[in-house]
Design a protein around this motif. Structure first.
Motif, PDB file in Angstrom:
ATOM      1  N   ALA A 199      47.176  10.934  35.389  1.00 23.51           N
ATOM      2  CA  ALA A 199      48.146  10.131  34.639  1.00 23.51           C
ATOM      3  C   ALA A 199      47.845   8.641  34.726  1.00 23.51           C
ATOM      4  N   SER A 200      47.062   8.233  35.735  1.00 21.30           N
ATOM      5  CA  SER A 200      46.763   6.818  35.926  1.00 21.30           C
ATOM      6  C   SER A 200      45.670   6.312  34.989  1.00 21.30           C
ATOM      7  N   THR A 248      44.534  14.856  41.344  1.00 13.66           N
ATOM      8  CA  THR A 248      45.955  15.189  41.278  1.00 13.66           C
ATOM      9  C   THR A 248      46.524  14.822  39.910  1.00 13.66           C
ATOM     10  N   LYS A 249      47.733  15.289  39.638  1.00 11.38           N
ATOM     11  CA  LYS A 249      48.399  14.946  38.383  1.00 11.38           C
ATOM     12  C   LYS A 249      48.597  13.443  38.280  1.00 11.38           C
ATOM     13  N   GLU A 250      48.871  12.812  39.426  1.00  6.55           N
ATOM     14  CA  GLU A 250      49.049  11.361  39.445  1.00  6.55           C
ATOM     15  C   GLU A 250      47.737  10.650  39.124  1.00  6.55           C
ATOM     16  N   ASP A 251      46.616  11.171  39.651  1.00  4.12           N
ATOM     17  CA  ASP A 251      45.306  10.587  39.351  1.00  4.12           C
ATOM     18  C   ASP A 251      45.038  10.600  37.851  1.00  4.12           C
ATOM     19  N   ASP A 298      46.422  21.650  41.371  1.00  2.66           N
ATOM     20  CA  ASP A 298      45.739  20.456  40.887  1.00  2.66           C
ATOM     21  C   ASP A 298      44.386  20.870  40.323  1.00  2.66           C
ATOM     22  N   LYS A 314      47.680   6.695  29.350  1.00  2.81           N
ATOM     23  CA  LYS A 314      48.908   5.907  29.238  1.00  2.81           C
ATOM     24  C   LYS A 314      49.125   5.356  27.839  1.00  2.81           C
ATOM     25  N   GLN A 356      45.413  14.781  27.900  1.00  5.38           N
ATOM     26  CA  GLN A 356      44.238  14.533  28.732  1.00  5.38           C
ATOM     27  C   GLN A 356      42.927  14.642  27.966  1.00  5.38           C
TER      28      GLN A 356
END
Length: 289
Positions: free
Chosen positions: A79-80, A74-77, A61, A85, A143
């Protein structure tokens, strides 16, 4: 080609679905590092400084350290984030094409229409052609928020990312602060020299000499191994002098004009009479890896 991104160009209420493709590719010879003592391959590993273990890329990460605390993202952070998006390339303004500084141009991408009817795509392309304007757009990719110029190349819309204004360094050179006097004769000779090199730009006329020589060297070493004498392959090469001061600018300009005129005259004699092709000085690629 494989699309790297899908989204939609939007300006006003007009929506143009598109696929994005990389417009350029690298043909340089791929080299890797080896130990000069035994030729062993040098490899890099991602090692955790706490447990000393090699960490697979998928388990890594990102983090931000402000000097006191560390925040893991994190990758999820990532991507949010709303921008990440978004699948829209938003046109923010249409500017005169000459106002786009070439220094700002970065990576180029082709846009392909991604709908049953390409009418909106073609309409935007024709509008840019007729108005001689370039669309300035913003979008998110990998990103990062990107600023880009949307322009026309043939029948295709091209998206060329732009550097941000603060990424371009200011050119402040004290040597240019002093006034310089240029005589009319110097300017006339310089213009003559430019005219002697005048030609139409044809990118396919240029080659990357360094990469061609590198491939020749590799092929020769594959055949002869370390016993290769490079002077046999390329001949004896003398280092070119550089950085010398021109003592007599007028004489240098005059000699340059005469030399290029003589070269052109000699080349034109070799051309077939019916072609009358205008010759130009040898073109050399400026790219070097």
């Amino acid at each position: 080609m494989r699309a790297i991104w899908k989204g939609a160009l939007t300006f006003g209420l007009v929506n143009v679905p598109v696929k994005v493709y990389s417009a350029t590719e690298d043909h340089d010879v791929s080299l890797h590092q080896v130990h000069n003592a035994d030729g062993g391959r040098i490899r890099y590993q991602r090692i955790c400084e706490i447990d000393g273990e090699v960490v697979p890329y998928q388990d890594i990460d990102k983090a931000y350290d402000d000097g006191e605390k560390t925040v893991v993202l994190t990758k999820e952070d990532l991507a949010s984030l709303p921008s990440e998006k978004s699948r829209e390339i938003d046109v923010v303004e249409f500017v005169p094409s000459e106002q786009v500084d070439l220094l700002l141009l970065d990576k180029a991408y082709y846009l392909e229409p991604d709908s049953a009817s390409p009418k909106a795509y073609v309409l935007l392309r024709k509008t840019l052609e007729q108005t001689d304007r370039t669309a300035i757009v913003q979008f998110s990719l990998r990103q990062k928020t990107r600023l880009a110029a949307l322009r026309v190349r043939g029948d295709v819309l091209v998206l060329q990312t732009l550097l941000w204004a603060d990424e371009v360094r200011e050119a402040a050179f004290p040597s240019l602060d002093e006034p310089v006097k240029i005589s009319a004769k110097e300017l006339e000779l310089s213009a003559s020299l430019v005219d002697s090199f005048a030609s139409d730009f044809e990118p396919e006329d240029f080659t990357d000499d360094y990469q061609a020589e590198l491939r020749t060297l590799i092929e020769a070493k594959l055949e002869k191994g370390d016993a290769l004498d490079t002077s046999e392959t390329f001949g004896d090469q003398e280092d070119e002098e550089s950085g010398g001061e021109v003592i007599d600018l007028m004489e240098a300009l005059r000699a340059s004009v005469e030399r290029t005129r003589a070269a052109r005259s000699g080349s034109s004699k070799d051309d077939a009479p019916e072609t009358k092709k205008k010759s130009s000085p040898k073109k050399k690629a400026s790219k070097a890896s």
